[in-house]
Design a protein around this motif. Structure first.
Motif, PDB file in Angstrom:
ATOM      1  N   LEU A 185      -5.898   9.461 -12.643  1.00 43.96           N
ATOM      2  CA  LEU A 185      -4.590   9.821 -13.209  1.00 43.96           C
ATOM      3  C   LEU A 185      -4.510  11.330 -13.437  1.00 43.96           C
ATOM      4  CD1 LEU A 185      -1.819   9.214 -14.401  1.00 43.96           C
ATOM      5  CD2 LEU A 185      -2.948   8.752 -16.576  1.00 43.96           C
ATOM      6  N   ASP A 186      -5.572  11.908 -13.966  1.00 39.44           N
ATOM      7  CA  ASP A 186      -5.577  13.357 -14.174  1.00 39.44           C
ATOM      8  C   ASP A 186      -5.409  14.105 -12.854  1.00 39.44           C
ATOM      9  OD1 ASP A 186      -5.906  12.979 -16.875  1.00 39.44           O
ATOM     10  OD2 ASP A 186      -8.051  13.425 -16.891  1.00 39.44           O
ATOM     11  N   ALA A 187      -6.095  13.662 -11.815  1.00 39.38           N
ATOM     12  CA  ALA A 187      -5.972  14.302 -10.505  1.00 39.38           C
ATOM     13  C   ALA A 187      -4.538  14.186  -9.991  1.00 39.38           C
ATOM     14  CB  ALA A 187      -6.946  13.682  -9.508  1.00 39.38           C
ATOM     15  N   TRP A 188      -3.924  13.036 -10.184  1.00 34.45           N
ATOM     16  CA  TRP A 188      -2.536  12.854  -9.744  1.00 34.45           C
ATOM     17  C   TRP A 188      -1.606  13.790 -10.511  1.00 34.45           C
ATOM     18  CZ3 TRP A 188       2.256  11.586 -11.571  1.00 34.45           C
ATOM     19  CH2 TRP A 188       3.210  11.250 -10.611  1.00 34.45           C
ATOM     20  N   LEU A 189      -1.836  13.905 -11.817  1.00 33.69           N
ATOM     21  CA  LEU A 189      -0.989  14.782 -12.619  1.00 33.69           C
ATOM     22  C   LEU A 189      -1.168  16.249 -12.244  1.00 33.69           C
ATOM     23  CD1 LEU A 189      -1.333  13.041 -16.093  1.00 33.69           C
ATOM     24  CD2 LEU A 189       0.704  13.151 -14.654  1.00 33.69           C
ATOM     25  N   VAL A 190      -2.386  16.640 -11.874  1.00 30.98           N
ATOM     26  CA  VAL A 190      -2.617  18.014 -11.426  1.00 30.98           C
ATOM     27  C   VAL A 190      -1.879  18.265 -10.114  1.00 30.98           C
ATOM     28  CG1 VAL A 190      -4.390  19.580 -10.517  1.00 30.98           C
ATOM     29  CG2 VAL A 190      -4.795  18.354 -12.646  1.00 30.98           C
ATOM     30  N   ARG A 191      -1.865  17.252  -9.237  1.00 34.38           N
ATOM     31  CA  ARG A 191      -1.170  17.410  -7.952  1.00 34.38           C
ATOM     32  C   ARG A 191       0.349  17.370  -8.111  1.00 34.38           C
ATOM     33  NH1 ARG A 191      -5.325  13.637  -6.220  1.00 34.38           N
ATOM     34  NH2 ARG A 191      -6.870  14.780  -5.010  1.00 34.38           N
ATOM     35  N   HIS A 192       0.826  16.775  -9.187  1.00 38.96           N
ATOM     36  CA  HIS A 192       2.271  16.637  -9.417  1.00 38.96           C
ATOM     37  C   HIS A 192       2.608  17.196 -10.809  1.00 38.96           C
ATOM     38  CE1 HIS A 192       1.130  13.492  -6.517  1.00 38.96           C
ATOM     39  NE2 HIS A 192       2.274  13.805  -5.957  1.00 38.96           N
ATOM     40  N   PRO A 193       2.530  18.516 -10.971  1.00 41.59           N
ATOM     41  CA  PRO A 193       2.711  19.096 -12.304  1.00 41.59           C
ATOM     42  C   PRO A 193       4.114  18.917 -12.887  1.00 41.59           C
ATOM     43  CG  PRO A 193       2.614  20.823 -10.645  1.00 41.59           C
ATOM     44  CD  PRO A 193       2.282  19.526  -9.961  1.00 41.59           C
ATOM     45  N   LYS A 194       5.080  18.625 -12.054  1.00 40.79           N
ATOM     46  CA  LYS A 194       6.447  18.457 -12.572  1.00 40.79           C
ATOM     47  C   LYS A 194       6.817  16.987 -12.768  1.00 40.79           C
ATOM     48  CE  LYS A 194       8.056  22.808 -10.763  1.00 40.79           C
ATOM     49  NZ  LYS A 194       9.027  23.514  -9.958  1.00 40.79           N
ATOM     50  N   ALA A 195       5.822  16.106 -12.700  1.00 41.10           N
ATOM     51  CA  ALA A 195       6.093  14.682 -12.897  1.00 41.10           C
ATOM     52  C   ALA A 195       6.553  14.453 -14.333  1.00 41.10           C
ATOM     53  CB  ALA A 195       4.829  13.867 -12.619  1.00 41.10           C
TER      54      ALA A 195
END
Length: 103
Positions: A60-70
């Motif tokens: 989840l952290d990796a996904w959030l780093v890849r999508h900072p505007k989520a």
């Protein structure tokens, strides 16, 4: 039949004609590279851990780093959540205390 690319019809525009200043572009590229490195580190950590909950957290952290505007949920999105959690904690505490008294 072979494909032969056509030459560009016009010369490439000069770098000075870019939409953003070079310093801004450099900052944006640096932020993208940093985000990619961080996401890669988190993905590697997820692959190395034996804990299923840690694996999910890293992913989840990796996904959030890849999508900072989520969009992220905020506590204000759930106005009664805090009161419900407090009530559950109090009920659990009372149940544990009642169990201790019966032992």
């Amino acid at each position: 039949m072979t494909f032969t690319p056509k030459p560009f019809q016009a010369p490439a525009p000069r770098i000075e004609q870019a939409d953003v200043p070079l310093a801004t572009l450099q900052q944006q590229v640096a932020a993208i590279v940093t985000g990619q490195r961080n996401a890669q580190l988190l993905t590697e950590a997820a692959n190395r851990t034996a804990s299923p909950s840690d694996r999910l957290a890293y992913q989840l952290d990796a996904w959030l780093v890849r999508h900072p505007k989520a969009p992220l949920a905020q506590i204000a999105d759930y106005p009664v959540w805090a009161a419900e959690m407090t009530a559950r904690e109090n009920a659990n505490r009372e149940a544990r205390n009642a169990r201790k008294e019966t032992l």
